[in-house]
Design a protein around this motif. Structure first.
Motif, PDB file in Angstrom:
ATOM      1  N   ILE A   1       2.143  13.785   5.611  1.00  0.00           N
ATOM      2  CA  ILE A   1       1.011  13.074   6.213  1.00  0.00           C
ATOM      3  C   ILE A   1       1.406  12.533   7.584  1.00  0.00           C
ATOM      4  N   ALA A   2       2.577  11.892   7.640  1.00  0.00           N
ATOM      5  CA  ALA A   2       3.029  11.314   8.912  1.00  0.00           C
ATOM      6  C   ALA A   2       3.162  12.398   9.970  1.00  0.00           C
ATOM      7  N   ALA A   3       3.771  13.502   9.605  1.00  0.00           N
ATOM      8  CA  ALA A   3       3.977  14.581  10.570  1.00  0.00           C
ATOM      9  C   ALA A   3       2.635  15.109  11.066  1.00  0.00           C
ATOM     10  N   ARG A   4       1.750  15.406  10.120  1.00  0.00           N
ATOM     11  CA  ARG A   4       0.446  15.934  10.488  1.00  0.00           C
ATOM     12  C   ARG A   4      -0.328  14.958  11.377  1.00  0.00           C
ATOM     13  N   ALA A   5      -0.188  13.670  11.064  1.00  0.00           N
ATOM     14  CA  ALA A   5      -0.943  12.652  11.812  1.00  0.00           C
ATOM     15  C   ALA A   5      -0.255  12.305  13.136  1.00  0.00           C
ATOM     16  N   GLY A   6       0.945  12.814  13.329  1.00  0.00           N
ATOM     17  CA  GLY A   6       1.695  12.402  14.519  1.00  0.00           C
ATOM     18  C   GLY A   6       2.061  10.938  14.466  1.00  0.00           C
ATOM     19  N   ALA A   7       2.298  10.453  13.265  1.00  0.00           N
ATOM     20  CA  ALA A   7       2.616   9.029  13.092  1.00  0.00           C
ATOM     21  C   ALA A   7       4.031   8.890  12.548  1.00  0.00           C
ATOM     22  N   GLY A   8       4.597   7.712  12.715  1.00  0.00           N
ATOM     23  CA  GLY A   8       5.888   7.447  12.107  1.00  0.00           C
ATOM     24  C   GLY A   8       5.708   7.087  10.638  1.00  0.00           C
ATOM     25  N   LYS A   9       6.717   7.408   9.845  1.00  0.00           N
ATOM     26  CA  LYS A   9       6.610   7.084   8.418  1.00  0.00           C
ATOM     27  C   LYS A   9       6.425   5.586   8.216  1.00  0.00           C
ATOM     28  N   GLN A  10       7.137   4.825   9.041  1.00  0.00           N
ATOM     29  CA  GLN A  10       7.110   3.378   8.851  1.00  0.00           C
ATOM     30  C   GLN A  10       5.693   2.831   8.994  1.00  0.00           C
ATOM     31  N   THR A  11       4.926   3.455   9.836  1.00  0.00           N
ATOM     32  CA  THR A  11       3.550   2.997  10.029  1.00  0.00           C
ATOM     33  C   THR A  11       2.757   3.123   8.732  1.00  0.00           C
ATOM     34  N   ILE A  12       3.024   4.180   8.007  1.00  0.00           N
ATOM     35  CA  ILE A  12       2.343   4.323   6.711  1.00  0.00           C
ATOM     36  C   ILE A  12       2.855   3.275   5.739  1.00  0.00           C
ATOM     37  N   TYR A  13       4.162   3.146   5.665  1.00  0.00           N
ATOM     38  CA  TYR A  13       4.714   2.179   4.710  1.00  0.00           C
ATOM     39  C   TYR A  13       4.307   0.756   5.067  1.00  0.00           C
ATOM     40  N   ARG A  14       4.050   0.515   6.339  1.00  0.00           N
ATOM     41  CA  ARG A  14       3.663  -0.831   6.739  1.00  0.00           C
ATOM     42  C   ARG A  14       2.303  -1.221   6.170  1.00  0.00           C
ATOM     43  N   TRP A  15       1.409  -0.264   6.090  1.00  0.00           N
ATOM     44  CA  TRP A  15       0.036  -0.617   5.758  1.00  0.00           C
ATOM     45  C   TRP A  15      -0.396  -0.197   4.372  1.00  0.00           C
ATOM     46  N   TRP A  16       0.325   0.702   3.756  1.00  0.00           N
ATOM     47  CA  TRP A  16      -0.073   1.130   2.413  1.00  0.00           C
ATOM     48  C   TRP A  16       1.112   1.050   1.464  1.00  0.00           C
ATOM     49  N   PRO A  17       0.880   0.614   0.245  1.00  0.00           N
ATOM     50  CA  PRO A  17       1.988   0.469  -0.702  1.00  0.00           C
ATOM     51  C   PRO A  17       2.425   1.784  -1.328  1.00  0.00           C
ATOM     52  N   SER A  18       1.588   2.794  -1.278  1.00  0.00           N
ATOM     53  CA  SER A  18       1.940   4.043  -1.961  1.00  0.00           C
ATOM     54  C   SER A  18       1.124   5.198  -1.399  1.00  0.00           C
ATOM     55  N   LYS A  19       1.590   6.369  -1.703  1.00  0.00           N
ATOM     56  CA  LYS A  19       0.892   7.592  -1.301  1.00  0.00           C
ATOM     57  C   LYS A  19      -0.548   7.580  -1.808  1.00  0.00           C
ATOM     58  N   GLY A  20      -0.708   7.141  -3.052  1.00  0.00           N
ATOM     59  CA  GLY A  20      -2.040   7.110  -3.634  1.00  0.00           C
ATOM     60  C   GLY A  20      -2.962   6.158  -2.893  1.00  0.00           C
ATOM     61  N   ALA A  21      -2.411   5.048  -2.421  1.00  0.00           N
ATOM     62  CA  ALA A  21      -3.243   4.080  -1.713  1.00  0.00           C
ATOM     63  C   ALA A  21      -3.795   4.674  -0.424  1.00  0.00           C
ATOM     64  N   VAL A  22      -2.993   5.494   0.226  1.00  0.00           N
ATOM     65  CA  VAL A  22      -3.478   6.157   1.433  1.00  0.00           C
ATOM     66  C   VAL A  22      -4.663   7.040   1.080  1.00  0.00           C
ATOM     67  N   LEU A  23      -4.467   7.834   0.046  1.00  0.00           N
ATOM     68  CA  LEU A  23      -5.513   8.754  -0.379  1.00  0.00           C
ATOM     69  C   LEU A  23      -6.772   7.976  -0.757  1.00  0.00           C
ATOM     70  N   PHE A  24      -6.561   6.877  -1.427  1.00  0.00           N
ATOM     71  CA  PHE A  24      -7.669   6.028  -1.836  1.00  0.00           C
ATOM     72  C   PHE A  24      -8.469   5.577  -0.623  1.00  0.00           C
ATOM     73  N   ASP A  25      -7.780   5.032   0.355  1.00  0.00           N
ATOM     74  CA  ASP A  25      -8.461   4.594   1.570  1.00  0.00           C
ATOM     75  C   ASP A  25      -9.141   5.753   2.276  1.00  0.00           C
ATOM     76  N   ALA A  26      -8.472   6.883   2.258  1.00  0.00           N
ATOM     77  CA  ALA A  26      -9.033   8.048   2.934  1.00  0.00           C
ATOM     78  C   ALA A  26     -10.369   8.430   2.304  1.00  0.00           C
ATOM     79  N   LEU A  27     -10.425   8.393   0.985  1.00  0.00           N
ATOM     80  CA  LEU A  27     -11.674   8.747   0.314  1.00  0.00           C
ATOM     81  C   LEU A  27     -12.725   7.672   0.517  1.00  0.00           C
ATOM     82  N   LEU A  28     -12.301   6.414   0.489  1.00  0.00           N
ATOM     83  CA  LEU A  28     -13.241   5.324   0.754  1.00  0.00           C
ATOM     84  C   LEU A  28     -13.848   5.499   2.140  1.00  0.00           C
ATOM     85  N   ALA A  29     -12.983   5.743   3.118  1.00  0.00           N
ATOM     86  CA  ALA A  29     -13.463   5.890   4.491  1.00  0.00           C
ATOM     87  C   ALA A  29     -14.465   7.025   4.584  1.00  0.00           C
TER      88      ALA A  29
END
Lengths: 210, 210, 210, 210
Positions: D42-70
DNA sequence: ATTTAAACGAGACGGTACGTCACGTCTTCTG
DNA sequence: CAGAAGACGTGACGTACCGTCTCGTTTAAAT
């Protein structure tokens, strides 16, 4: 020239980890011998992740190679510009150098990992290339320089091929170390130097005869 | 003396299988190189069971060793009693022998498995022992016999240690084969013989000087 | 039909090892939960080699599947020909079956690995196929048989699709187990059966109205 | 109350990056399926650093959850206060809603990441909790409101437990989506609604019999 | 407008597990 | 009973990601 596409960023490299890996490699090469040495084992002993090794070295042999280089460069002057001693007495100088080599190859701390590296070099052409350019060729150049000086000083026959001369002096030692059952000795080093310089043939039938 | 309790009964050994294993070992050593050679691979290629290999050979290197021996012994006389040629011209004889060696070590069919065996010998002390008694020592004896004859004929200086002399002649070749980048040549063999016989030093400063 | 080219020979399979692997899988699925279950862990716990697992099962989920199957088949009759109870009282029979299911899904020893398997089934289409043919379809057939008998006995409306009927009775339970926060209860099972049989609509507006 | 010591400052959060991460998560969930989805990917595809994901989401599933909510909230009104349609015809309304659900679950763009999320929910209790409070419970409340209205309007039997009723209507669909081999259809949605409303039992033996 | 502190990309690091290969031992079946 | 076939426990291989941890570099709020 553009930078390598995926090469790791060497500036971020962890020096403590690098040192731990090289030390571990050296220790294990001596302890478990040429064969049972494994990257997994090195990583474990160094407290490093395997990926860290794979990131920076292409093969097990390359680690060992760097480990031995690090051991040699340890605080000493740059080997690239070093020279063999030249006191004017070729025989004495060569004996001194060969005796030092014998001492190194007799010390298990150095000899065991060196032997392991040699096996790797024989088995891995890529590593062999590295070994040649970074170790063998500089050494050969150093030897050749000394021999050329001797030739110019009239200590060496002018028609002698210096590369062959170097092989004649250093080859037997290397061979005896690798394959010989008994350990190397100073006496053997001396005998090789004397015999190589004097030649095998009777004095009455030399050079001009061939 | 009763037979060993656990040793297999050699009389029942399947000769076709043995030959297939040795052939497979030789082929694979050449094909996949000194490293990826595996007992499983040999067994598969030979259509043999792994156990059959383990029953008769103690190690991968031992198989390779036998394979190379079988290749040499192929119909020829017993090597143990063979002798190097002695035409009375030492230099010419040595060059002939060394050139023959160069030819062998240049042919990939022989050189590749030989190289593989060498790696094994360096890595496996037990195999090294076998290699020494069954290959190296007989060869050294053969070389020494020829050199002693030369010494007695007055072609070799009387104070030369024959073992050192043999090392001087054959060591450089072995080394260049193992580590050198470029292939061996007849010219190199000749140069080694000539230089070893004549010695490196100027004629005016020989032997008596040491 | 010729045999598979490279399939392992099942007749040589080690039954003790197989049992140890299935047991280990079951235990670990319960202990570390649906996620941290690893083939490496199963192998270690079972005292088996990883290769042995990879030889016989295509995936982690398949091991778990077999483990649960083995648990069910444990000494009981063949499930393929089993039938749901038929005492003539459909509601009572269904409640009995659903209560038994509730009991199973409430017991962590069974529920935890089952949940792990469910996750695997959702994530691995190949495993899903196996699960359908070997578990789901036989179960559905069993359910359908019982419902058909009820329909023939006049206990079920003749125009009801039996597949839909089975979904209506068993679907809610499955869902509540997987996603519900509170544990399953007998009361819930009873409520589902009663409600499904009676329907949601007022008696005065039924069937004929649609 | 002072702010949490380590919580990141949401006001500085980069919205473009957030969007890129959610989009990447959605795309990858669809492309590589419910399993090979990785935070690194996800980080690579998004051009983001991994830490940015870990900073805002507690888990892989939480990202997916937000993605579907959005994806759902995309410009629409707040779901929390939304209501199921109520035209007075319960059966028709339910069919409409279920058919819409079928449409969503049939579209791979939505279904694939949704399936991935479901797997995560089953495997991660913490995510399950979030999913329940932010998605499941509001939905259940919405369903219950509509059913209660029906009950008050006399369309639903007064003794029906509304939670069980909702399970009966929506449970089968969810199950068939997750585990069924064939895709969901409008016909199936209709059949579930009709059967759930009318009940399975013969008209002559209803409700009063239990 | 400048400062400054955070969020950010990038990615090295110690780990865990992956799925594969070969090891050397063993067992079973065949000629 | 030697030999083929190959299952088994073991251990290393090289790879993929995990989650944590620096590094400079933006970037946006507070001076």
């Amino acid at each position: 020239m553009p930078p390598q596409r995926k090469s790791p960023d060497a500036t971020r490299r962890s020096q403590p980890t690098r040192a731990a890996i090289l030390t571990a490699a050296l220790e294990l090469a001596g302890e478990v011998g040429y064969a049972r040495l494994s990257i997994e084992g090195i990583a474990a002993r160094a407290g490093a992740g395997k990926q860290t090794i794979y990131r920076w070295w292409p093969s097990k042999g390359a680690v060992l190679f760097d480990a031995l280089l690090a051991l040699s460069d340890d605080g000493s002057a740059d080997d690239a510009t070093a020279d063999l001693p030249n006191t004017g007495d070729l025989a004495a100088d060569l004996k001194m150098v060969l005796r030092a080599t014998v001492d190194e190859l007799t010390d298990p701390r150095l000899s065991d990992p060196m032997r392991a590296l040699t096996v790797e070099v024989l088995a891995d052409p890529e590593l062999a290339q590295t070994w040649r350019t970074r170790l063998d060729e500089p050494m050969r150049a150093m030897k050749t320089r000394r021999l050329r000086a001797a030739q110019e000083a009239g200590d060496l026959a002018p028609d002698v091929d210096l590369a062959v001369a170097a092989d004649l002096v250093w080859g037997p030692l290397q061979n005896k170390w690798l394959f010989g059952p008994e350990p190397l000795t100073h006496a053997y080093a001396d005998a090789v130097v004397d015999t190589a310089l004097a030649g095998l043939a009777q004095a009455s039938r030399r050079r001009s005869d061939t």
